[in-house]
Design a protein around this motif. Structure first.
Motif, mmCIF file in Angstrom:
data_model
loop_
_atom_site.group_PDB
_atom_site.id
_atom_site.type_symbol
_atom_site.label_atom_id
_atom_site.label_comp_id
_atom_site.label_asym_id
_atom_site.label_seq_id
_atom_site.Cartn_x
_atom_site.Cartn_y
_atom_site.Cartn_z
ATOM 1 N N LEU A 14 0.773 17.226 -25.482
ATOM 2 C CA LEU A 14 1.219 18.202 -24.487
ATOM 3 C C LEU A 14 2.738 18.312 -24.470
ATOM 4 C CD1 LEU A 14 0.442 20.138 -22.187
ATOM 5 C CD2 LEU A 14 0.620 18.175 -20.645
ATOM 6 N N THR A 40 4.744 21.701 -25.504
ATOM 7 C CA THR A 40 5.727 22.276 -24.582
ATOM 8 C C THR A 40 7.092 22.420 -25.245
ATOM 9 O OG1 THR A 40 4.566 21.263 -22.731
ATOM 10 C CG2 THR A 40 6.820 21.989 -22.334
ATOM 11 N N GLY A 64 6.886 24.809 -28.143
ATOM 12 C CA GLY A 64 6.674 26.143 -27.595
ATOM 13 C C GLY A 64 7.969 26.753 -27.096
ATOM 14 N N LEU A 65 8.778 25.945 -26.411
ATOM 15 C CA LEU A 65 10.068 26.447 -25.935
ATOM 16 C C LEU A 65 11.008 26.739 -27.096
ATOM 17 C CD1 LEU A 65 10.622 24.151 -22.835
ATOM 18 C CD2 LEU A 65 9.973 26.567 -22.848
#
Length: 142
Positions: free
Chosen positions: A18, A22, A25-26
């Motif tokens: 996760l 995250t 993804g950013l």
């Protein structure tokens, strides 16, 4: 006890996955630099973390011992450090890439630097994830 160690290993791997999703993804929103190499490295790190976390839980709770918050905090930080050590030793195998030979002192300095660079995010996530797992496990058992 073994089942709880497996659960903790899966939980630690899920928390790291996760975190990677995250962070990547950013970063992917700003630059389109996602590659299969980074996905493979992520899978290696997630699997290693899960295995080390499960073994650490089993070691900490062997013979039915119940660890306190200090023991669980040490487990969380230990999982981060040992995972970095294992992955760094695999990645930095001499001849695996075209790097100059740094020697043992250089590799240890690189490991410490890696933990310092990544530790600001991985250690708090490990502490939070371990704390949440301990709370869940205590409610599940009682």
């Amino acid at each position: 006890m073994n089942r709880t160690a497996i659960y903790f290993g899966l939980w630690a791997a899920s928390c790291l996955l996760l975190l990677f999703v995250t962070v990547f993804g950013l970063l992917f929103l700003e630059t389109s630099s996602f590659s299969l190499e980074s996905a493979g490295f992520t899978a290696l790190l997630v699997a290693t973390t899960g295995l080390i976390a499960g073994l650490g839980w089993a070691l900490l709770h062997r013979k039915g011992r119940r660890a306190g918050w200090l023991g669980h905090s040490a487990l969380a930080v230990g999982v981060v450090v040992v995972t970095h050590l294992v992955v760094a030793s695999v990645v930095m195998i001499p001849g695996s890439s075209e790097q100059t030979d740094l020697g043992v002192a250089g590799l240890l300095a690189g490991l410490v630097l890696t933990i310092v660079i990544h530790g600001w995010i991985t250690i708090p996530v490990a502490l939070l994830g371990t704390g949440l797992f301990v709370l869940w496990n205590r409610r599940r058992v009682s």
